[in-house]
Enzyme design. Structure first.
Site, PDB file in Angstrom:
ATOM      1  N   ARG A  49      56.725  55.647  13.807  1.00 36.58           N
ATOM      2  CA  ARG A  49      56.955  55.366  15.228  1.00 36.58           C
ATOM      3  C   ARG A  49      57.172  53.873  15.452  1.00 36.58           C
ATOM      4  O   ARG A  49      58.035  53.459  16.226  1.00 36.58           O
ATOM      5  CB  ARG A  49      55.772  55.879  16.061  1.00 36.58           C
ATOM      6  CG  ARG A  49      55.708  55.397  17.510  1.00 36.58           C
ATOM      7  CD  ARG A  49      57.003  55.688  18.274  1.00 36.58           C
ATOM      8  NE  ARG A  49      57.044  55.042  19.554  1.00 36.58           N
ATOM      9  CZ  ARG A  49      57.518  53.817  19.782  1.00 36.58           C
ATOM     10  NH1 ARG A  49      57.963  53.060  18.794  1.00 36.58           N
ATOM     11  NH2 ARG A  49      57.555  53.337  21.006  1.00 36.58           N
ATOM     12  N   ILE A  63      49.930  49.724  21.919  1.00 36.23           N
ATOM     13  CA  ILE A  63      49.520  51.124  22.022  1.00 36.23           C
ATOM     14  C   ILE A  63      50.268  51.924  20.946  1.00 36.23           C
ATOM     15  O   ILE A  63      51.212  52.665  21.241  1.00 36.23           O
ATOM     16  CB  ILE A  63      49.791  51.712  23.426  1.00 36.23           C
ATOM     17  CG1 ILE A  63      49.194  50.830  24.516  1.00 36.23           C
ATOM     18  CG2 ILE A  63      49.207  53.125  23.519  1.00 36.23           C
ATOM     19  CD1 ILE A  63      49.513  51.281  25.936  1.00 36.23           C
ATOM     20  N   PRO A  64      49.862  51.762  19.672  1.00 32.89           N
ATOM     21  CA  PRO A  64      50.486  52.570  18.624  1.00 32.89           C
ATOM     22  C   PRO A  64      50.215  54.051  18.905  1.00 32.89           C
ATOM     23  O   PRO A  64      49.089  54.423  19.247  1.00 32.89           O
ATOM     24  CB  PRO A  64      49.787  52.120  17.344  1.00 32.89           C
ATOM     25  CG  PRO A  64      49.134  50.817  17.687  1.00 32.89           C
ATOM     26  CD  PRO A  64      48.842  50.870  19.146  1.00 32.89           C
ATOM     27  N   HIS A  65      51.231  54.865  18.775  1.00 33.59           N
ATOM     28  CA  HIS A  65      51.071  56.282  19.088  1.00 33.59           C
ATOM     29  C   HIS A  65      52.027  57.120  18.257  1.00 33.59           C
ATOM     30  O   HIS A  65      53.032  56.621  17.754  1.00 33.59           O
ATOM     31  CB  HIS A  65      51.305  56.531  20.582  1.00 33.59           C
ATOM     32  CG  HIS A  65      52.662  56.097  21.049  1.00 33.59           C
ATOM     33  ND1 HIS A  65      52.936  54.786  21.377  1.00 33.59           N
ATOM     34  CD2 HIS A  65      53.810  56.781  21.227  1.00 33.59           C
ATOM     35  CE1 HIS A  65      54.203  54.690  21.749  1.00 33.59           C
ATOM     36  NE2 HIS A  65      54.759  55.884  21.659  1.00 33.59           N
ATOM     37  N   ALA A  66      51.670  58.392  18.124  1.00 32.80           N
ATOM     38  CA  ALA A  66      52.506  59.329  17.368  1.00 32.80           C
ATOM     39  C   ALA A  66      52.065  60.746  17.705  1.00 32.80           C
ATOM     40  O   ALA A  66      51.001  60.961  18.286  1.00 32.80           O
ATOM     41  CB  ALA A  66      52.361  59.081  15.865  1.00 32.80           C
TER      42      ALA A  66
END
Length: 153
Positions: A49, A63-66
């Site tokens: 991502r 805000i690292p997200h996956a």
């Protein structure tokens, strides 16, 4: 805690890191430790991502997200950094707060609603300053859970 995502007290940590790669690795490790997920699978998804564009959205926050298979609801990890770290953010500023989010593979709208809630919370300058000034992880969790519970009501 929230209708949108779970944030366990054990998922809130302080971290001494000096690179984006270390932050993402520790984030994946915390998701693995707290929620029983596979460290390498989480790292692969958040890195994938991140390659699409930095999740450092500005104002010293990332805000690292996956999305991940095997989850039944979104889960979160929060990390306060000991010192700011370059994260290729939109505004060019290093980050000092990281709020990671993993959602079920098919959670389109749910994932977006959870990201929006986290983004709203983290854009609040008073909240940002309170998180930086909090004396430890218990205080960090208390600040986060009070806002999340209030907004969910």
């Amino acid at each position: 805690m929230s209708g949108l995502f779970s944030l366990s007290p054990e998922a809130v940590i302080t971290l001494d890191a000096d690179s984006k790669d270390i932050i993402l690795d520790r984030l994946a490790g915390q998701f693995a430790k707290v929620y029983g997920l596979d460290h390498q699978a989480v790292l692969a998804r958040v890195t994938e991502r991140e390659q699409l564009g930095s999740t450092g959205f500005g104002r010293r926050i990332a805000i690292p997200h996956a999305r991940m298979a095997g989850l039944t609801r979104p889960v979160a990890v929060f990390m306060r950094l000991a010192s700011p770290v370059e994260f290729e953010s939109a505004d060019g500023m290093p980050i000092d707060l990281v709020f990671g989010l993993l959602s079920p593979e098919g959670a389109g709208a749910t994932h977006l609603h959870a990201l929006a809630a986290i983004s709203r919370m983290m854009r609040d300058e008073r909240m940002h300053e309170a998180l930086l000034a909090a004396p430890g992880t218990e205080a960090l969790y208390s600040l986060l859970s009070n806002v999340i519970d209030r907004d969910a009501a």
